[in-house]
Scaffold this active site. Sequence first.
Site, mmCIF file in Angstrom:
data_model
loop_
_atom_site.group_PDB
_atom_site.id
_atom_site.type_symbol
_atom_site.label_atom_id
_atom_site.label_comp_id
_atom_site.label_asym_id
_atom_site.label_seq_id
_atom_site.Cartn_x
_atom_site.Cartn_y
_atom_site.Cartn_z
ATOM 1 N N ARG A 147 0.857 -1.186 0.000
ATOM 2 C CA ARG A 147 0.000 0.000 0.000
ATOM 3 C C ARG A 147 0.892 1.233 0.000
ATOM 4 O O ARG A 147 1.752 1.370 0.881
ATOM 5 C CB ARG A 147 -0.887 0.011 1.245
ATOM 6 C CG ARG A 147 -1.926 1.130 1.213
ATOM 7 C CD ARG A 147 -2.664 1.239 2.527
ATOM 8 N NE ARG A 147 -1.966 2.108 3.447
ATOM 9 C CZ ARG A 147 -2.561 2.867 4.371
ATOM 10 N NH1 ARG A 147 -3.872 2.856 4.497
ATOM 11 N NH2 ARG A 147 -1.848 3.619 5.179
ATOM 12 N N TYR A 159 -2.459 11.984 5.665
ATOM 13 C CA TYR A 159 -2.866 10.715 6.241
ATOM 14 C C TYR A 159 -1.974 9.572 5.722
ATOM 15 O O TYR A 159 -1.644 9.525 4.549
ATOM 16 C CB TYR A 159 -4.323 10.404 5.871
ATOM 17 C CG TYR A 159 -4.570 8.944 6.047
ATOM 18 C CD1 TYR A 159 -4.700 8.426 7.322
ATOM 19 C CD2 TYR A 159 -4.521 8.073 4.972
ATOM 20 C CE1 TYR A 159 -4.823 7.081 7.520
ATOM 21 C CE2 TYR A 159 -4.643 6.718 5.156
ATOM 22 C CZ TYR A 159 -4.793 6.223 6.436
ATOM 23 O OH TYR A 159 -4.886 4.889 6.642
ATOM 24 N N ASP A 210 -4.904 4.001 -0.253
ATOM 25 C CA ASP A 210 -6.040 4.312 0.630
ATOM 26 C C ASP A 210 -6.383 5.794 0.520
ATOM 27 O O ASP A 210 -5.559 6.654 0.827
ATOM 28 C CB ASP A 210 -5.634 3.955 2.075
ATOM 29 C CG ASP A 210 -6.821 3.914 3.026
ATOM 30 O OD1 ASP A 210 -7.913 4.383 2.644
ATOM 31 O OD2 ASP A 210 -6.640 3.414 4.155
ATOM 32 N N HIS A 212 -8.987 7.102 2.150
ATOM 33 C CA HIS A 212 -9.465 7.439 3.490
ATOM 34 C C HIS A 212 -10.673 8.363 3.469
ATOM 35 O O HIS A 212 -10.724 9.384 4.157
ATOM 36 C CB HIS A 212 -8.337 8.039 4.334
ATOM 37 C CG HIS A 212 -8.190 7.362 5.660
ATOM 38 N ND1 HIS A 212 -8.450 7.995 6.847
ATOM 39 C CD2 HIS A 212 -7.829 6.104 5.980
ATOM 40 C CE1 HIS A 212 -8.236 7.147 7.846
ATOM 41 N NE2 HIS A 212 -7.873 5.992 7.340
ATOM 42 N N GLU A 236 -8.795 2.230 -2.013
ATOM 43 C CA GLU A 236 -9.548 1.973 -0.774
ATOM 44 C C GLU A 236 -10.328 3.199 -0.311
ATOM 45 O O GLU A 236 -9.796 4.317 -0.334
ATOM 46 C CB GLU A 236 -8.536 1.547 0.297
ATOM 47 C CG GLU A 236 -9.124 1.295 1.665
ATOM 48 C CD GLU A 236 -8.050 0.779 2.621
ATOM 49 O OE1 GLU A 236 -7.082 0.124 2.166
ATOM 50 O OE2 GLU A 236 -8.163 1.046 3.829
ATOM 51 N N GLU A 262 -13.617 -0.865 6.293
ATOM 52 C CA GLU A 262 -12.978 -0.991 7.607
ATOM 53 C C GLU A 262 -13.800 -0.337 8.717
ATOM 54 O O GLU A 262 -13.634 -0.697 9.875
ATOM 55 C CB GLU A 262 -11.547 -0.436 7.574
ATOM 56 C CG GLU A 262 -11.443 1.052 7.372
ATOM 57 C CD GLU A 262 -9.995 1.530 7.222
ATOM 58 O OE1 GLU A 262 -9.253 0.914 6.446
ATOM 59 O OE2 GLU A 262 -9.636 2.497 7.890
ATOM 60 N N ARG A 283 -13.686 -4.924 3.360
ATOM 61 C CA ARG A 283 -12.589 -4.794 4.333
ATOM 62 C C ARG A 283 -13.040 -4.867 5.794
ATOM 63 O O ARG A 283 -12.297 -4.452 6.690
ATOM 64 C CB ARG A 283 -11.857 -3.467 4.083
ATOM 65 C CG ARG A 283 -10.830 -3.635 2.999
ATOM 66 C CD ARG A 283 -10.054 -2.394 2.720
ATOM 67 N NE ARG A 283 -9.488 -1.736 3.880
ATOM 68 C CZ ARG A 283 -8.496 -2.216 4.621
ATOM 69 N NH1 ARG A 283 -7.968 -3.389 4.344
ATOM 70 N NH2 ARG A 283 -8.039 -1.525 5.656
ATOM 71 N N GLU A 339 -4.520 -7.175 5.258
ATOM 72 C CA GLU A 339 -3.635 -6.055 5.598
ATOM 73 C C GLU A 339 -2.725 -6.456 6.760
ATOM 74 O O GLU A 339 -3.161 -7.115 7.698
ATOM 75 C CB GLU A 339 -4.467 -4.837 6.012
ATOM 76 C CG GLU A 339 -3.632 -3.618 6.365
ATOM 77 C CD GLU A 339 -4.483 -2.394 6.734
ATOM 78 O OE1 GLU A 339 -5.650 -2.570 7.146
ATOM 79 O OE2 GLU A 339 -3.973 -1.268 6.604
ATOM 80 N N TRP A 402 -11.875 12.563 7.796
ATOM 81 C CA TRP A 402 -10.470 12.225 7.983
ATOM 82 C C TRP A 402 -10.270 10.829 7.474
ATOM 83 O O TRP A 402 -9.585 10.353 6.833
ATOM 84 C CB TRP A 402 -10.075 12.294 9.461
ATOM 85 C CG TRP A 402 -8.657 11.843 9.672
ATOM 86 C CD1 TRP A 402 -7.517 12.566 9.444
ATOM 87 C CD2 TRP A 402 -8.206 10.556 10.112
ATOM 88 N NE1 TRP A 402 -6.406 11.817 9.705
ATOM 89 C CE2 TRP A 402 -6.794 10.565 10.111
ATOM 90 C CE3 TRP A 402 -8.860 9.380 10.486
ATOM 91 C CZ2 TRP A 402 -6.011 9.460 10.491
ATOM 92 C CZ3 TRP A 402 -8.103 8.286 10.855
ATOM 93 C CH2 TRP A 402 -6.691 8.330 10.864
HETATM 94 O O1 EZ4 Z 1 -6.801 4.706 9.752
HETATM 95 O O2 EZ4 Z 1 -7.103 1.737 11.655
HETATM 96 O O3 EZ4 Z 1 -6.274 0.958 5.991
HETATM 97 N N1 EZ4 Z 1 -6.024 1.235 7.104
HETATM 98 C C1 EZ4 Z 1 -6.460 2.332 7.736
HETATM 99 C C2 EZ4 Z 1 -6.107 2.449 9.199
HETATM 100 C C3 EZ4 Z 1 -7.080 3.355 9.962
HETATM 101 C C4 EZ4 Z 1 -6.969 3.098 11.430
HETATM 102 C C5 EZ4 Z 1 -8.021 3.872 12.218
HETATM 103 O O4 EZ4 Z 1 -8.056 3.464 13.533
HETATM 104 O O5 EZ4 Z 1 -7.106 3.137 7.122
HETATM 105 O O6 EZ4 Z 1 -4.783 2.858 9.364
HETATM 106 CO CO CO Z 2 -7.976 2.205 5.354
#
Ligand code: EZ4
Ligand code: CO
Length: 402
Positions: A147, A159, A210, A212, A236, A262, A283, A339, A402
């Site tokens: 990743r 991030y 990712d 996010h 992701e 997630e 996920r 992961e 976020w």
């Molecule tokens: O930000 O688990 O793909 N993994 C992620 C993680 C999340 C954290 C949040 O608690 O996006 O790193």
């Molecule tokens: Co993630």
Amino acid sequence: MKIIDAAVIVTCPDRNFVTLKLTTEDGLTGLGDATLNGREMAVVAYLHEHVVPTLLGRDATRIEDTWQYLYKGAYWRRGPVTMTAIAAVDMALWDLLGKATGLPVHRLLGGRCRTSARVYAHASGRDLPELLDAVTAAREAGYTAVRVQSGIPGIPSTYGVSKDGTPYEPADSAVPSESVWSTPPYLRHLPRMLAAVREAHGEELDLLHDVHHRLTPNEAARLGRDVEEFRLFWLEDPVPSELQEGYRHLRHHTTTPIAVGEVFNTIWDCQQLIGEQLIDFIRTSVTHAGGITHLRRILFFADLYAVRSGSHGATDLSPVAMAAALHVDVSVPNFGIQERMPHTALTDAVFPHAYTFADGTMDPGEQPGLGVELDEELAARHPYRPASLPVNRLADGTVHSW
Ligand code: EZ4
Ligand code: CO
């Protein structure tokens, strides 16, 4: 096999973990992960106040009934706190059943469908050269899937990028820290970043990225198209997933594979995404989506729609969760990838475990149960420290995902 004790253990061996430990009348113990990053004590209170009193005297072998009792019986359903508490109980019950029968949990789940579970690494850098070095290090460690995240010119902090070489840990402050976000520079930067990684590392390495939850469906559709030539393994969380139908627009505009889930807690959170084939990978994690019992329900449903697993495996899930995820990974037909963010040496010492990593894959091992123990003495020497995930704002102060 009656449950006679249920203890909730909070420890911070470099980061916070909440563990449920069930003991049966014959002296067997089972562990479950109850860690909800930044909201640890809410789950502790839920367990103490509402779950533990209902467990004492219960038959530990009634795993499905206990799940139904805690879920349907509670009247107030779903949500991360409730589902994490249920997950911890469920994991601990599978662990107990494994220990009672002398079988590793994957054998109770139908046995292995594969020799081991392929995992992906995290590689990040504040700039592109640093990222390319991190990818090299991941390949040298044996990973075949990585990743990739990097700093973005024009945005002060990003991030997924670790600070000064320390392992990435987003829960960095008791009261949430604040980060600043801007979408246009990100959309310009990402194709350049992926081009640089492909140029340096070739076509065979599987790449993941990712987002996010930071884009609108249309921004994500454009990004998905712009990066198609780099053949991502997955993109992701491109869009905040409260809006499941937002993924339809994205899906119609790009063949870039999409991974989501997630932050989901139940099968109902992803029913539309899976049933309408809007994603390629689900996920959901064993800790935040109701344990082994419910994660398997999600994955079996996903299998009907050619959606594969991609279980969340960040460091905020404890080694108990990693073990449980691996037992599921090797035993479901539609495994995709797992992961992996390695825990620190101290975390591993608090949770000695049977699972192993080699050649870009992990294996749950053959110990009875989940194959994880908890060193309570060492855990007690590392007490809870409040830590929250950051809050994100645009330059004008608007709060952003976020
Ligand atoms: O930000 O688990 O793909 N993994 C992620 C993680 C999340 C954290 C949040 O608690 O996006 O790193
Ligand atoms: Co993630």
